[in-house]
Scaffold this active site. Structure first.
Site, PDB file in Angstrom:
ATOM      1  N   ASN A 210      -3.640   1.028   7.896  1.00  9.60           N
ATOM      2  CA  ASN A 210      -4.083   2.397   7.595  1.00  9.60           C
ATOM      3  C   ASN A 210      -5.070   2.859   8.652  1.00  9.60           C
ATOM      4  O   ASN A 210      -5.413   2.120   9.561  1.00  9.60           O
ATOM      5  CB  ASN A 210      -4.678   2.458   6.179  1.00  9.60           C
ATOM      6  CG  ASN A 210      -5.856   1.521   6.038  1.00  9.60           C
ATOM      7  OD1 ASN A 210      -6.880   1.700   6.682  1.00  9.60           O
ATOM      8  ND2 ASN A 210      -5.704   0.490   5.205  1.00  9.60           N
ATOM      9  N   VAL A 309     -12.689  -6.794  -4.228  1.00  9.46           N
ATOM     10  CA  VAL A 309     -13.930  -6.415  -4.912  1.00  9.46           C
ATOM     11  C   VAL A 309     -13.868  -6.776  -6.410  1.00  9.46           C
ATOM     12  O   VAL A 309     -14.860  -7.237  -6.984  1.00  9.46           O
ATOM     13  CB  VAL A 309     -14.260  -4.921  -4.667  1.00  9.46           C
ATOM     14  CG1 VAL A 309     -13.404  -3.978  -5.480  1.00  9.46           C
ATOM     15  CG2 VAL A 309     -15.727  -4.636  -4.913  1.00  9.46           C
TER      16      VAL A 309
HETATM   17  O1  C5P Z   1      -8.373   0.534  -5.908  1.00 11.75           O
HETATM   18  P1  C5P Z   1      -8.907   1.124  -4.669  1.00 11.75           P
HETATM   19  O2  C5P Z   1      -8.255   0.597  -3.409  1.00 11.75           O
HETATM   20  O3  C5P Z   1      -8.978   2.618  -4.630  1.00 11.75           O
HETATM   21  O4  C5P Z   1     -10.436   0.648  -4.662  1.00 11.75           O
HETATM   22  C1  C5P Z   1     -11.281   0.832  -3.585  1.00 11.75           C
HETATM   23  C2  C5P Z   1     -12.344  -0.218  -3.588  1.00 11.75           C
HETATM   24  O5  C5P Z   1     -11.789  -1.497  -3.844  1.00 11.75           O
HETATM   25  C3  C5P Z   1     -13.006  -0.347  -2.242  1.00 11.75           C
HETATM   26  O6  C5P Z   1     -14.320  -0.796  -2.438  1.00 11.75           O
HETATM   27  C4  C5P Z   1     -12.162  -1.413  -1.555  1.00 11.75           C
HETATM   28  O7  C5P Z   1     -12.885  -2.073  -0.523  1.00 11.75           O
HETATM   29  C5  C5P Z   1     -11.865  -2.339  -2.713  1.00 11.75           C
HETATM   30  N1  C5P Z   1     -10.588  -3.048  -2.613  1.00 11.75           N
HETATM   31  C6  C5P Z   1     -10.581  -4.417  -2.437  1.00 11.75           C
HETATM   32  N2  C5P Z   1      -9.399  -5.091  -2.389  1.00 11.75           N
HETATM   33  C7  C5P Z   1      -8.236  -4.447  -2.541  1.00 11.75           C
HETATM   34  C8  C5P Z   1      -8.222  -3.053  -2.730  1.00 11.75           C
HETATM   35  C9  C5P Z   1      -9.415  -2.385  -2.759  1.00 11.75           C
HETATM   36  O8  C5P Z   1     -11.646  -5.008  -2.289  1.00 11.75           O
HETATM   37  N3  C5P Z   1      -7.102  -5.127  -2.501  1.00 11.75           N
END
Ligand code: C5P
Length: 403
Positions: A210, A309
């Site tokens: 991305n 996270v």
């Molecule tokens: O679910 P989404 O991707 O929108 O969530 C965003 C948050 O989750 C951000 O803090 C991102 O760094 C973290 N994230 C993560 N691992 C993933 C997807 C998102 O740590 N696989």
């Protein structure tokens, strides 16, 4: 000693005999590692030439507000955002009066108004001018608004008088400038931050990724280190230099990012997930480059990546205070709030990526920090300034949670 490595200092020089000392100050700040840009008022150029300061700072000196040539290089708003610190030395009685009145009648006052950076003034003037109740009232007003006064010193003056009003010596000013960056709100704390995109390979030459630039995560790492923390940055592939005093672990895939994050996480106090992790990865990585076939449509099979996270926030032992990001294009706060609950985070930083001026790949950002108790809006500014404000806020929430 490189105490000012990579610090961006905007040195304002106003009209006073002490302006000759600003040449030495520039040399000392540069020697300590700072990137110094200089703005002079017209009166300052009567005391020292812009050429001298250009040679010492290594950059053209900014002289006028309405200078199309300078604006084409770095415009005044850009310059205001660029600065980590504005230091005005010498600061004349006239400059202090105009600044305290909120005027923007020259480049330097305009920059001071337009910048979110901390501002330090080194007053320099005749002792009677410094003692004058109007100057004193102006100086007090500025300090009550958060401006820092460095000096003035007391002693012999160029006009033959003795008393308060001498500009501090360049060595003292360089030292005090370095101290402005020494915050301790996170001293002794360990912080892990993820940043940038992940790359999920399809075959030896292709990947899914991305547009994340990593700027926000890197700025947070720098701000956390500035706040006294020891910082581990787990970074996907980006084109950014690692901030000073930050340990960086470079990774490519989400699985690698998870492993690097979990390695030693029990010793960490705070985890900030700023990475744009790919939600899915190819089920299998082809051993050889996938060849173009005759079919018009090609299908890829993807499998969900681990949520880094949420994994950290769900740790049963050694769970750090956990902060996530929510980049959304609509209903920003609502989605952020549900993510906060679903991923069991302590805080979430919500930003609206539908606005092209902020978010992915841009230098600016504006966010809302959301906790279970409430919300704090942080308006649009550079990612570096915003990172400082965010670290300050996150640190307050974290410290409250441990008290
Ligand atoms: O679910 P989404 O991707 O929108 O969530 C965003 C948050 O989750 C951000 O803090 C991102 O760094 C973290 N994230 C993560 N691992 C993933 C997807 C998102 O740590 N696989």
């Amino acid at each position: 000693m490189q105490r000012l490595t990579n610090r961006r200092i905007l040195l304002g020089i106003t009209g006073g005999i002490a302006a000759y000392k600003s040449a030495e100050l520039t040399r000392l700040l540069k020697g300590a590692g700072a990137d110094v840009r200089i703005v002079m008022t017209p009166a300052a150029t009567e005391f020292i030439t812009p050429l001298t300061l250009q040679a010492l700072s290594g950059h053209p000196v900014h002289l006028q507000l309405l200078d199309p040539e300078a604006e084409a290089g770095m415009g005044h708003i850009e310059l205001a955002k660029w600065a980590d610190l504005i230091l005005v030395a010498p600061a004349s009685a006239d400059f202090i009066a105009r600044f305290s009145a909120g005027m923007g009648d020259d480049l330097l006052t305009t920059l001071c108004l337009a910048s979110d950076a901390p501002i330090c003034l080194a007053p320099a003037m005749n002792q009677a001018m410094w003692r004058d109740p109007r100057t004193q009232a102006n100086a007090h007003k500025l300090t009550s608004q958060g401006v820092t006064l460095l000096g003035p010193g007391v002693g012999a003056q160029a006009c033959g008088d003795t008393g308060p009003g001498r500009m501090l010596e360049p060595e003292e000013l360089a030292e005090l400038a370095a101290e402005q960056f020494e915050h301790t709100v996170l001293s002794g704390k360990r912080v892990v931050i993820t940043a940038g995109p992940t790359r999920e390979p399809l075959d030896p030459v292709r990947y899914i990724s991305n547009h994340s630039s990593g700027k926000m995560g890197y700025a947070l790492a720098e701000a956390a280190a500035d706040a006294g923390a020891s910082v581990k940055l787990v970074s996907g592939p980006v084109m950014l230099p690692v901030p000073p005093r930050v340990e960086c672990v470079q990774v490519e895939t989400a699985e690698e990012m998870l492993a690097a994050t979990l390695d030693g996480i029990e010793a960490c106090d705070l985890f900030i997930a700023a990475a744009a992790v790919a939600d899915y990865r190819p089920v299998a990585i082809a051993e050889h480059k996938i060849k173009k076939g005759s079919e018009e449509i090609m299908e890829l099979r993807l499998v969900k990546n681990p949520d880094i996270v949420a994994t950290v926030a769900g740790l049963e032992t050694g769970r750090p205070f956990t902060v996530g990001f929510a980049a959304e294009t609509r209903d920003v706060i609502d989605y952020a709030r549900s993510k906060l609950a679903r991923k069991r985070l302590d805080l979430i930083v919500a930003n609206d990526v539908s606005n092209p001026e902020i978010g992915f790949n841009s230098d600016d950002n504006a966010v809302t920090l959301v906790s279970a108790e409430g919300e704090t809006g942080l308006p649009q500014t550079s990612k570096r300034q915003l990172a400082r404000q965010l670290i300050e806020q996150i640190a307050q929430h974290y410290l409250k949670s441990t008290s």
